[in-house]
Design an enzyme around this catalytic site. Structure first.
Site, PDB file in Angstrom:
ATOM      1  N   ASP A 151       0.825  -1.221  -0.018  1.00 26.84           N
ATOM      2  CA  ASP A 151      -0.008   0.195  -0.037  1.00 26.84           C
ATOM      3  C   ASP A 151       0.825   1.150   0.082  1.00 26.84           C
ATOM      4  OD1 ASP A 151      -2.421   1.345   0.050  1.00 26.84           O
ATOM      5  OD2 ASP A 151      -3.390   0.209   1.671  1.00 26.84           O
ATOM      6  N   GLU A 188      -1.049   1.538  -5.083  1.00 26.83           N
ATOM      7  CA  GLU A 188      -0.747   2.994  -5.000  1.00 26.83           C
ATOM      8  C   GLU A 188      -1.681   3.912  -5.594  1.00 26.83           C
ATOM      9  OE1 GLU A 188      -0.696   3.854  -8.184  1.00 26.83           O
ATOM     10  OE2 GLU A 188       0.885   5.136  -8.254  1.00 26.83           O
ATOM     11  N   TRP A 189      -3.042   3.157  -5.805  1.00 27.37           N
ATOM     12  CA  TRP A 189      -4.380   3.727  -6.127  1.00 27.37           C
ATOM     13  C   TRP A 189      -4.162   4.382  -7.663  1.00 27.37           C
ATOM     14  CZ3 TRP A 189      -2.484   6.376  -1.285  1.00 27.37           C
ATOM     15  CH2 TRP A 189      -2.602   5.943  -0.309  1.00 27.37           C
ATOM     16  N   GLY A 190      -3.301   4.163  -8.618  1.00 28.72           N
ATOM     17  CA  GLY A 190      -3.039   4.577  -9.668  1.00 28.72           C
ATOM     18  C   GLY A 190      -2.557   6.217  -9.735  1.00 28.72           C
ATOM     19  N   ASP A 210      -9.941   3.384  -3.812  1.00 29.96           N
ATOM     20  CA  ASP A 210     -10.623   2.228  -3.198  1.00 29.96           C
ATOM     21  C   ASP A 210     -12.028   2.254  -3.784  1.00 29.96           C
ATOM     22  OD1 ASP A 210      -8.413   2.001  -1.587  1.00 29.96           O
ATOM     23  OD2 ASP A 210      -9.414   2.202   0.133  1.00 29.96           O
TER      24      ASP A 210
HETATM   25  C1  GLA Z   1      -6.070   1.416   1.270  1.00 32.08           C
HETATM   26  C2  GLA Z   1      -6.047   0.279   0.164  1.00 32.08           C
HETATM   27  C3  GLA Z   1      -7.129  -0.573   0.643  1.00 32.08           C
HETATM   28  C4  GLA Z   1      -6.863  -1.360   2.091  1.00 32.08           C
HETATM   29  C5  GLA Z   1      -6.696  -0.065   2.934  1.00 32.08           C
HETATM   30  C6  GLA Z   1      -6.399  -0.945   4.446  1.00 32.08           C
HETATM   31  O1  GLA Z   1      -6.968   2.368   1.455  1.00 32.08           O
HETATM   32  O2  GLA Z   1      -6.270   0.820  -0.927  1.00 32.08           O
HETATM   33  O3  GLA Z   1      -7.278  -1.477  -0.357  1.00 32.08           O
HETATM   34  O4  GLA Z   1      -5.920  -2.034   1.843  1.00 32.08           O
HETATM   35  O5  GLA Z   1      -5.895   0.552   2.604  1.00 32.08           O
HETATM   36  O6  GLA Z   1      -5.868   0.174   5.250  1.00 32.08           O
END
Ligand code: GLA
Length: 805
Positions: A151, A188-190, A210
């Site tokens: 993450d 890393e969410w893109g 997310d």
């Molecule tokens: C981030 C990630 C999620 C999850 C949470 C856990 O938001 O994108 O998928 O793993 O952290 O805290």
């Protein structure tokens, strides 16, 4: 003291960084399949859950269907590392350590996944691996871990792509040095466009923020991930996040779309629901062999977007046996006919094609157009191959229809269209429309046809009558086409469902128009935003509406070319609203016009703000229209208030709200919950949504709670939510709101709202019924003993007007 979470926002830089080619083990040659606890359980993870899930993989057939990885998400370790510097599994959650669980899972022929973070702390505040990559990778390898989700919280990053490459490559190298085959899932969410650099670093990378268990989330993720097809392939997959199938926030149609589109996009299939409580329907969706076969096809090609218009998308995915999977996806709120010419796909030329519906198994044939009436939010996926002898396969017949708004006690006009896409004429076609009880549907044009040739359409119009007193809402109308086909004249039926939207006039009273749903809403850029400015193309990406420095917490954010329609039914008398070009993107001019049926009240072209008052007496419809000679002007309807039912002009505007803290006379004794964690509060005029002042909160990176314990309990009986207005610091903001109901440890809290748009502002709403309380505590709105807000980022955040509504 409390569950906190930090999401440090990053501005991605576009600098391209060359990554040295890595020797990646040949792993994840098809997209990984498994389970992860986060979507259904959050931090509530333990050995029993993981073991029971592994058992269920075996007993429910999911293992046989291809699911392999049982993955642990955040919150599995202690808050501190051990004396040897190693991560320590929380002994209360994992009494036999992670090794014990790994052994168990391996014993079932399955694999175990773990979670780490390329920052100082994980998102939930457990130790991160930044600078400890070697030791942590070795620890996981020693335990027998097979999969790492890595993450991006608390990353200490300057936001550059170089830094992302550096942090994520450090863990890649550390994994390689362990010599263990560990699938590496970059999360890393893109943010840094990992699809441009992460091939060879990780086997998969998240492309978006997310996911959540609701339709707008799935729709938005599909929109973001689908165009990235070119970047995916065996061992390097786009990851649009884990599955929500079965979690209860979507319909079965929506969950099937979720699964269908993930399969078409060759996405990892990581189950995110509680399998111990999963329904038969959930398991059937998750384990559908034909859908999984498309996802797991060994060619490993992510489906390409063939067309994408008006919310209708067609994807085309080549498969190893020469077939192609074609998905017809309808993201709109009404039945729609989605079509694609076979020659626009990768199918080779042929006289006809066989379509196998992967969800139903049903086979049909078409000559040259693949087409279906697809329900709202639905997806039809066909496996398609050229067909030599179409005579024995039923023709594909598409049933579509359109129905405008239906007024309660009135009616509407329904148009149906039945098209024969198959080779060969269909005969004795009869179309029927089944309406809810008490309604009638009368065809006003022909609804029967003796013969309908290939690619011919029978269009029919129907008058729909709806009884008075029918409540507003959505009602199904089932349209079916019965016909005969082939030399034996076999009979067949194709059906489609149309959703009739019944409208009623607003209730009596003066109301914020932004709390009333428009019947139709068209905008220039992305969706019309509620209680915020238009922002950009995404939903919920604006700021509080601001015109000439004045901030409004209520209103509608639009851009040029917008039109909102509300049904009034002659029951309303007045609309009063500020209008103007938003400060976020000055420009213009824009012309704001309020139409009461055809009577216009207009601002004329303006570049700043003004107030409009429109007489709506007797009007059936209200329309708000913004026009301009310039495109993309950010045009606000600020604090629009609608009066209906003849109530006096000075009656209170609903919903009523009660200010608890306005920070006009100072900090109002706001303090810091955990003084050791740092932070400070001060009164500040820089951001305020009422009066002339708000509260400036200097936040520590890891966050703190800011608020006030109340000497005398506050009675908020009648209120359903707490709200406040917030302006983010320069690196984004995340937080929660907590309410204390009894002594100092009975906190009810909720939220984890967060966004990454530096400097933006919005109203944060926490409904009481969404706050989670400790065991044995029930939230009593008549006895509120404290109000606290969790904020982090290490920057300055401004808040104002904490209120109950
Ligand atoms: C981030 C990630 C999620 C999850 C949470 C856990 O938001 O994108 O998928 O793993 O952290 O805290």
């Amino acid at each position: 003291m409390m569950l906190t979470r930090a999401l440090v926002a990053l501005v991605s830089s576009l600098i391209f960084v060359a990554v040295p080619a890595q020797a990646t083990p040949p792993q994840a040659s098809t997209p990984p399949m498994g389970f992860n606890n986060w979507n259904a359980f959050g931090c509530d993870v333990n050995a029993a859950l993981i073991k029971e899930t592994a058992d269920l993989f075996v007993s429910s057939g999911l293992k046989n269907a291809g699911y392999r990885y049982v993955n642990i998400d955040d919150c599995w370790s202690l808050r501190e590392r051990g004396a040897d510097g190693r991560l320590v599994p929380d002994p209360a959650k994992f009494p036999d350590g992670i090794k014990g669980v790994a052994d168990y899972v391996h014993g079932k022929g399955l694999k175990l996944g773990i979670y780490g973070d390329a920052g100082t702390k994980t998102c939930a505040g457990y130790p991160g691996s930044l600078g400890r990559e070697e030791l942590d990778a070795q620890t996981w390898a020693d335990w027998g871990v097979d999969y790492l989700k890595y993450d991006n919280c608390n990353n200490q990053s300057d936001g550059s792509q170089e830094d992302y490459v550096r942090r994520y490559t450090a863990m890649r190298q550390a994994i390689d040095r362990t010599g263990r085959a560990i699938v590496y899932s970059i999360c890393e969410w893109g943010t840094s466009q990992p699809w441009t650099w992460a091939k060879g670093v990780g086997q998969l990378w998240r492309t978006t923020g997310d996911i959540s268990d609701d339709w707008p989330s799935v729709r938005s993720i599909i929109r973001q991930n689908a165009p990235l097809a070119a970047y995916a392939g065996p061992g390097h997959w786009n990851d649009p996040d884990m599955l929500e199938v079965g979690n209860g926030g979507m319909t079965a149609t929506e969950y099937r779309t979720h699964m269908s589109m993930w399969a078409m996009m060759a996405a990892p299939l990581i189950i995110g629901t509680d399998l111990r409580a999963a329904s038969a329907e959930t398991l059937a969706i998750l384990s559908d062999r034909d859908v999984i076969a498309i996802d797991q096809d060994r060619l490993g090609v992510q489906g390409r977007v063939v067309s994408d218009q008006n919310g209708l998308m067609v994807l085309d995915k080549p498969l190893a046996d020469g077939d192609r999977a074609i998905a017809l996806y309808n993201s709109t709120d009404a039945l729609a006919t989605v079509s694609v010419a076979t020659r626009a796909t990768g199918l080779r030329g042929a006289g006809s094609y066989r379509l196998t519906d992967v969800w139903t198994g049903g086979a049909t044939q078409v000559r040259s157009t693949i087409s279906a009436g697809v329900p709202a939010h639905g997806t039809v996926v066909y496996r398609v191959r050229p067909l030599r002898d179409p005579a024995t396969v039923p023709p594909a017949v598409a049933v579509g229809g359109e129905l405008g708004t239906v007024v309660s006690g009135g009616g509407g006009e329904l148009a149906t269209a039945v098209t024969n896409r198959g080779v060969g004429t269909i005969r004795d076609l009869a179309v029927a429309a089944r309406v809810p009880e008490g309604w009638t549907a009368t065809p006003t044009t022909g609804h029967r046809r003796a013969r309908l040739a290939t690619d011919a359409t029978l269009e029919t119009t129907w008058t729909i009558a709806v009884p008075a007193g029918t409540p507003a809402g959505s009602y199904p109308i089932d349209v079916s086409a019965a016909y005969r086909w082939g030399p034996q004249g076999r009979s067949a039926t194709t059906a489609g469902q149309i959703v009739a939207v019944v409208v009623t006039a607003p209730e009596d009273g003066r109301r914020h128009l932004s709390t009333i749903a428009p019947v139709t809403s068209v905008n220039g850029t992305g969706p019309v935003e509620t209680d915020q400015s238009n922002g950009g193309p995404l939903e919920n990406d604006g700021s509080l509406i601001t015109i000439g420095g004045k901030v409004h917490t209520r209103g509608l954010g639009t851009t040029t070319g917008s039109e909102l329609r509300y049904y009034l039914g002659g029951r309303c008398s007045r609309l009063i609203t500020d209008v103007g070009v938003d400060d976020e993107a000055a420009g213009g001019p824009a012309t704001f016009t309020v139409y009461a049926d055809d009577t216009a009240t207009t601002s004329g072209p303006i570049t700043s703000g003004t107030t409009l008052t429109a007489d709506l007496t007797g009007a059936a419809w209200l329309r708000l229209v913004v026009a301009s000679t310039a495109a993309g002007v950010h045009a606000d309807w600020a604090t629009p208030v609608l009066t209906c039912g003849g109530v006096p002009d000075d009656s209170p505007v609903l919903p009523e709200s009660r200010t608890l803290f306005s920070f006009e006379s100072g900090t109002e004794d706001f303090t810091i919950a955990n003084p050791g964690d740092g932070g400070a509060v001060a009164q500040s005029p820089l951001f305020h949504t009422d009066g002339a002042n708000g509260l400036k909160v200097s936040t520590p990176v890891a966050g703190n709670w800011f608020g006030k314990a109340l000497a005398a309990p506050l009675d908020l009986t009648g209120a359903t939510a707490l709200k406040f207005d917030l302006k983010a610091g320069d690196v984004g903001t995340v937080g929660e709101i907590a309410v204390q109901v009894g002594d100092a440890s009975s906190w009810c809290q909720g939220g984890l709202w967060g966004w990454t748009n530096a400097g933006s502002s919005r109203t944060v709403t926490e409904r009481f019924d969404q706050l989670g309380c400790p065991a044995g505590v029930t939230l009593d709105p008549s006895r509120i003993r404290g109000v606290w807000v969790f904020l982090n980022t290490g920057g300055e955040v401004h808040i104002d007007d904490i209120r109950a509504e």
